[in-house]
Motif scaffolding. Structure first.
Motif, short mmCIF file in Angstrom:
data_model
loop_
_atom_site.label_atom_id
_atom_site.label_comp_id
_atom_site.label_asym_id
_atom_site.label_seq_id
_atom_site.Cartn_x
_atom_site.Cartn_y
_atom_site.Cartn_z
N VAL A 46 0.85 -1.20 0.00
CA VAL A 46 0.00 0.00 0.00
C VAL A 46 0.88 1.25 0.00
N ILE A 47 1.94 1.23 0.79
CA ILE A 47 2.85 2.38 0.86
C ILE A 47 3.48 2.64 -0.51
N THR A 48 3.83 1.57 -1.21
CA THR A 48 4.41 1.72 -2.55
C THR A 48 3.43 2.39 -3.51
N LYS A 49 2.15 2.03 -3.43
CA LYS A 49 1.13 2.66 -4.27
C LYS A 49 0.92 4.12 -3.89
N LEU A 50 1.00 4.41 -2.58
CA LEU A 50 0.83 5.79 -2.13
C LEU A 50 1.97 6.67 -2.63
N LYS A 51 3.16 6.11 -2.75
CA LYS A 51 4.29 6.85 -3.30
C LYS A 51 3.99 7.29 -4.73
N GLU A 52 3.38 6.41 -5.51
CA GLU A 52 3.02 6.74 -6.89
C GLU A 52 1.99 7.86 -6.93
N LYS A 53 1.11 7.89 -5.94
CA LYS A 53 0.04 8.88 -5.91
C LYS A 53 0.54 10.26 -5.47
N TYR A 54 1.38 10.31 -4.44
CA TYR A 54 1.78 11.59 -3.85
C TYR A 54 3.16 12.07 -4.30
N GLY A 55 3.90 11.22 -4.95
CA GLY A 55 5.17 11.64 -5.53
C GLY A 55 6.17 12.14 -4.52
N ASN A 56 6.75 13.34 -4.79
CA ASN A 56 7.82 13.88 -3.94
C ASN A 56 7.35 14.28 -2.55
N ARG A 57 6.04 14.37 -2.37
CA ARG A 57 5.53 14.71 -1.03
C ARG A 57 5.49 13.50 -0.10
N PHE A 58 5.91 12.37 -0.61
CA PHE A 58 5.75 11.12 0.14
C PHE A 58 7.05 10.32 0.14
N THR A 59 7.39 9.77 1.31
CA THR A 59 8.53 8.87 1.43
C THR A 59 8.10 7.64 2.22
N GLY A 60 8.39 6.48 1.68
CA GLY A 60 8.10 5.24 2.39
C GLY A 60 9.39 4.52 2.75
N VAL A 61 9.47 4.06 3.99
CA VAL A 61 10.65 3.35 4.47
C VAL A 61 10.21 2.01 5.04
N ARG A 62 10.88 0.95 4.64
CA ARG A 62 10.56 -0.38 5.16
C ARG A 62 11.73 -0.88 6.00
N LEU A 63 11.45 -1.21 7.27
CA LEU A 63 12.49 -1.70 8.16
C LEU A 63 12.72 -3.20 7.95
N GLY A 64 13.96 -3.64 8.18
CA GLY A 64 14.30 -5.04 7.97
C GLY A 64 13.73 -5.97 9.01
N LYS A 65 13.42 -5.44 10.19
CA LYS A 65 12.83 -6.23 11.27
C LYS A 65 12.04 -5.30 12.17
N ASN A 66 11.15 -5.88 12.95
CA ASN A 66 10.34 -5.07 13.86
C ASN A 66 11.23 -4.45 14.92
N SER A 67 11.19 -3.12 15.01
CA SER A 67 12.09 -2.40 15.92
C SER A 67 11.36 -1.60 16.97
N GLY A 68 10.03 -1.56 16.92
CA GLY A 68 9.27 -0.82 17.92
C GLY A 68 8.89 0.56 17.41
#
Length: 305
Positions: A51-73
């Motif tokens: 979903v975050i990847t699709k939102l990046k396509e929608k909002y462009g430069n106003r949006f940044t998505g970061v995916r963590l390698g493991k649950n960090s809290g």
């Protein structure tokens, strides 16, 4: 892209069904305001990253998505988001729509009209479940006593960028607690009343036991209260043991009564358990020091969009 005035940082965990609505409401609430959204996926398992990847396509430069390698809290995910924030101030909020995006302008208005470095959104009525509410209230009250914080706080907050930059320097701590670290750098706090809604989807990942663990970690990480408690308990035990010794000596000399086997066992077990308790507290601090000295990363980044 021009430098945004505000950065919205949101830690995400298993919230795929509501992320599109959340971002849409933020966009409506901040229409005409320079802003960016930063969503940090804390290793979700429900397709949140898609979903975050699709939102990046929608909002462009106003949006940044970061995916963590493991649950960090939640707090470490926030700190990760801070490192990507470009705005003059950062707004943090939860991903479950309990913080209505329409309330964000209230934080901004209070920030602009005061010299506060941090503005908290304080809930008029909390919509948590009874156990979660009780656990949170207990943690806030006891934290005010032991940690000595300002007595206000929530995960819906606006923080000046200069304070954010200082928090980033502390990110190698074993565990980060934003509200406590904020007090290291400023005393200029303010608050504004905001609405607090019920969760739209799913249930909170914070159980009473997890809240208790977080509170315990906060006390150990940011105070010397357990060590002081050890001192007072040790002093009290010494005084009690001293007077008990006088009683036994008196009974032996005057009445020729020898303390019984049961009394000796009780005394040994009491003193041993006290020592083990104190050693456990010291071990907890040593564990935290070990993690701090090893500079173990608080989070790992898997991918960015």
């Amino acid at each position: 892209m021009n430098t945004p005035e505000f950065s919205i940082v949101i830690p995400v965990f298993n919230s795929a069904p509501i992320l599109e609505e959340l971002c849409s409401e933020i966009d409506k609430s901040l229409s005409g305001t320079g802003y960016e959204m930063i969503l940090v996926d804390d290793d979700s398992s429900d397709g949140s990253w898609d979903v975050i990847t699709k939102l990046k396509e929608k909002y462009g430069n106003r949006f940044t998505g970061v995916r963590l390698g493991k649950n960090s809290g939640q707090h470490n995910a926030l700190v990760c988001g801070f490192t990507f924030a470009k705005g003059n101030a950062v707004i943090t909020m939860d991903d479950d729509m309990q913080h209505p995006p329409k309330e964000i302008p209230k934080l901004i208005e209070k920030f602009r009209s005061s010299d506060a470095d941090v503005v908290y959104g304080i809930y008029q009525v909390k919509q948590h479940g009874a156990l979660r509410k009780a656990g949170t209230d207990f943690a806030q009250i006891s934290s005010k006593i032991t940690v000595g914080n300002v007595g206000i706080g929530s995960s819906f907050r606006l923080i000046r960028k200069s304070i954010i930059d200082k928090i980033i320097l502390q990110r190698y701590q074993a565990q980060m607690f934003i509200d406590e670290v904020l007090q290291w750098y400023t005393s200029k706090f303010d608050s504004v009343e905001v609405e607090h809604h019920e969760r739209k989807k799913g249930k909170s990942g914070y159980t009473v036991f997890r809240l208790a663990r977080i509170y315990l970690d906060t006390v150990v990480n940011y105070t010397a209260v357990p060590l002081k408690m050890m001192t007072w308990i040790g002093l009290f035990s010494s005084v009690v043991t001293f007077f008990l010794g006088l009683v036994f000596i008196y009974r032996k000399l005057v009445h020729d009564v020898r303390p019984g086997f049961t009394a000796e066992i009780v005394a040994i077990l009491f003193s041993t358990s006290l020592l083990m308790f104190c050693m456990g507290i010291i071990g907890r601090y040593l564990h935290k020091i070990y993690h701090l000295m090893s500079r173990r990363p608080p989070y790992t980044i898997h991918s960015i969009v």
